[in-house]
Design a protein around this motif. Structure first.
Motif, PDB file in Angstrom:
ATOM      1  N   GLY A  56      -6.446   3.667   6.467  1.00 10.44           N
ATOM      2  CA  GLY A  56      -6.248   4.997   7.023  1.00 10.44           C
ATOM      3  C   GLY A  56      -4.778   5.271   7.303  1.00 10.44           C
ATOM      4  N   ALA A  57      -4.069   4.270   7.865  1.00  7.30           N
ATOM      5  CA  ALA A  57      -2.641   4.437   8.129  1.00  7.30           C
ATOM      6  C   ALA A  57      -1.851   4.600   6.837  1.00  7.30           C
ATOM      7  N   ILE A  58      -2.258   3.897   5.788  1.00 14.42           N
ATOM      8  CA  ILE A  58      -1.552   3.990   4.503  1.00 14.42           C
ATOM      9  C   ILE A  58      -1.801   5.354   3.859  1.00 14.42           C
ATOM     10  N   VAL A  59      -3.071   5.780   3.799  1.00 14.28           N
ATOM     11  CA  VAL A  59      -3.385   7.090   3.232  1.00 14.28           C
ATOM     12  C   VAL A  59      -2.736   8.197   4.068  1.00 14.28           C
ATOM     13  N   GLY A  94       0.814  -1.215   0.000  1.00 13.51           N
ATOM     14  CA  GLY A  94       0.000   0.000   0.000  1.00 13.51           C
ATOM     15  C   GLY A  94       0.843   1.258   0.000  1.00 13.51           C
ATOM     16  N   LEU A  95       1.934   1.268   0.779  1.00 14.59           N
ATOM     17  CA  LEU A  95       2.787   2.448   0.844  1.00 14.59           C
ATOM     18  C   LEU A  95       3.501   2.723  -0.473  1.00 14.59           C
ATOM     19  N   LEU A  96       3.730   1.684  -1.258  1.00 20.93           N
ATOM     20  CA  LEU A  96       4.368   1.882  -2.561  1.00 20.93           C
ATOM     21  C   LEU A  96       3.415   2.510  -3.575  1.00 20.93           C
ATOM     22  N   MET A  97       2.110   2.349  -3.379  1.00 16.07           N
ATOM     23  CA  MET A  97       1.158   2.775  -4.405  1.00 16.07           C
ATOM     24  C   MET A  97       0.191   3.860  -3.943  1.00 16.07           C
TER      25      MET A  97
END
Length: 589
Positions: free
Chosen positions: A251-254, A201-204
């Motif tokens: 939510g943490a990723i966004v 998720g953090l990559l995209m």
């Protein structure tokens, strides 16, 4: 007619909630209590002229409120802060959750409640309320105090552990029991899923969100972000986990995007509306007669929450090296339960494994402890001074000596630099191994869904499995190479540190070389076992797998530089996301 009743029910909920919260705001009390009381007023157990026609519709809307509430908590959750919270927060959070879980279970058994009721009660009591604590510290202008920063760190770790607890409780509720081996397996699967979701998720996701934020108006960004939220929750529910987990994770990723401040601003009103309905729905489940009937358990549980959290959190923070005054202030600041407790209580009801009385008991305890929170925080400093004066001088001397000793054993200088290098290499190895496993799991999932059952194979499942496994291996090559390189560097560093030059004499270099090679080989062996165990659906026969591995080794040798460059770009992208400069309005938990 149904549509008119829905509008009437929604208007009733919002009007009563608005009236009670205005009153509570004037009284300088948390508005959450106003929402809950509004729910009691319009609920089915209160004989009043105000009533709800369709409770199921309101509860469905409250589910949206729970998702948006946890999504907002995830936005405020910072992975960078998780790296910086330190040992004090980790030790205190683990002590608090383990001991409160045990204490809640024992209280339930004391009242002859079922094992499941007792276990859910312990889980409800183990998590403090982020919302209430932030509100109380903000009202008292204490957010920048040292003890408040420790509290923020504990809340971060509690949020993560609460998700783990919910997954375990779901497993226990579905099977009726959970042995130690099954518990470890469930935690392992959950940890793997969370790690893979975060890394991928953090990559995209942050880049996509930031692009939409640059080219779109607020309304378009809001729709896109909520689409991501609900879409990921759907994916998580199909994986067998709760939507609460999905909402918090996405939510943490966004929250790692550079436009997080803008997202929080535009999501805020939607979250406030639906979370109000969520808390009103909680109040609707409360039967005042049940509260009177269970007044004694509510009293006992409230005392247990206040004293238990003060003692366990203070003990954990003190053991981790903080002074007695700071430890007591942290403990008294965390002495309440809140939104995660409600979510856990809702989980028990939705799974139909907890008794009807447990939910209102949890809400009543939360209301009482929420009311006490600001007074406990105010009283913490005078109480610490009183204890310092009244305790025997010998005992306070021992406490001070322990605090000084804990402060003296921390790494500094070159030792701190070496430990930082070791931690970084270990994390790189783990993350790359998780990504490899994720690729194989995705391919196994696609295989089970029939995506590799092509007509050209004439129903030969062996060929389909081999193709799926080969594609997974090919996509994983950059991460496999990276895991090997980082493990090799870790092995060389550990060999250099653990084997002094005086050991082995002339064979010292060879001994170090052997140890240095063992670490990457062990890492590759663990990776192979993980892939074989978790992606066994697409694992080809041994002879075929051996041939494919040999082909993979040849491709790795031929494309070594290309694979290193591909991984370097992925790593740089992930580092840019995590190490980005915070917005000017600095993020607080």
């Amino acid at each position: 007619m149904h549509e008119l009743q829905f509008i009437q029910d929604l208007a009733t909920v919002m009007l009563v909630a608005g009236l009670t919260t205005v009153i509570f705001q004037r009284l300088r009390q948390p508005v959450v209590l106003g929402y809950i009381i509004a729910g009691v007023v319009v609920g089915p157990y209160t004989n009043s002229i105000i009533f709800i026609h369709d409770e199921n519709t309101i509860r469905t809307l409250s589910e949206l409120g729970m998702i948006l509430l946890l999504f907002a908590l995830g936005l405020e959750f910072s992975l960078k802060k998780l790296r910086e919270v330190g040992g004090a927060a980790l030790v205190a959070a683990v002590c608090e959750i383990v001991l409160m879980l045990w204490l809640g279970y024992e209280i339930g058994r004391f009242f002859d409640w079922s094992s499941i009721d007792s276990l859910f009660l312990g889980a409800m009591l183990s998590i403090s309320s982020t919302t209430i604590i932030l509100k109380a510290l903000g009202d008292l202008s204490l957010k920048r105090e040292g003890f408040a920063q420790v509290i923020f760190g504990i809340l971060i770790i509690e949020d993560v552990l609460a998700i783990v607890l919910m997954a375990l409780l779901t497993g226990i509720a579905s099977t009726g029991d959970l042995a130690a081996g099954e518990a470890m397996e469930a935690v392992g699967r959950l940890t793997l899923f969370m790690a893979v979701s975060l890394v991928v998720g953090l990559l995209m996701v942050p880049r996509v969100v930031d692009y939409i934020a640059r080219v779109s108006r607020d309304d378009v960004l809001l729709i896109a972000v909520l689409g991501l939220c609900f879409g990921f929750c759907l994916l998580v529910s199909q994986m067998g986990y709760s939507v609460a987990l999905g909402a918090f994770l996405i939510g943490a990723i966004v929250g790692e995007s550079t436009s997080v401040r803008r997202i929080e601003r535009i999501v805020g009103p939607v979250r406030d509306m639906f979370s109000a309905i969520f808390f009103v729905a909680i109040g609707m489940l409360i039967d005042p007669k049940v509260l009177v009937q269970y007044a004694w358990p509510i009293t006992i549980v409230t005392i247990a929450v206040v004293l238990g959290k003060v003692i366990t959190c203070s003990f954990g923070v003190f053991v981790a090296g903080k002074d007695g005054r700071t430890s007591l202030r942290v403990g008294m600041g965390l002495a309440q339960i809140g939104e995660f407790s409600f979510v856990i209580a809702s989980l028990g009801l939705s799974l139909k494994v907890t008794s009807g009385f447990l939910y209102p008991i949890a809400v009543a305890v939360s209301a009482i402890t929420t009311f006490l929170t600001p007074y406990l925080i105010r009283a913490s400093d005078p109480l610490s001074g009183l204890l310092a004066r009244r305790l025997p001088s010998g005992l306070t001397g021992v406490f001070s000596a322990y605090t000084d000793w804990m402060g003296s054993i921390s790494f500094s200088g070159q030792g701190a630099i070496i430990m930082k290098m070791i931690r970084r290499l270990v994390w790189h190895v783990i993350i790359n191994m998780m990504l490899v496993v994720a690729v194989f799991l995705i391919m196994a999932y696609l295989y089970r869904r029939g995506y590799f059952h092509w007509d050209i194979f004439n129903g030969r499942l062996l060929v389909s499995r081999t193709v799926a496994w080969s594609i997974a291996a090919l996509l994983s090559l950059p991460m496999i190479v990276a895991a090997y390189r980082k493990a090799n560097a870790l092995g060389m560093l550990l060999a250099e540190l653990s084997i002094p030059e005086r050991v082995g004499g002339q064979h010292n270099v060879k001994i170090r070389a052997v140890l240095a090679r063992l670490v990457p080989l062990a890492a590759m062996a663990v990776l192979a076992l993980l892939v074989a165990a978790l992606a066994s659906t697409i694992l080809p026969p041994r002879e075929v797998a051996l041939v494919l591995v040999l082909i993979g080794l040849v491709l790795t040798w031929l494309l070594w530089r290309v694979l290193v460059q591909v991984h370097a770009r992925l790593q740089a992208a992930l580092r840019d996301t995590l190490d980005k400069t915070e917005p000017s309005d600095h993020r607080h938990l």
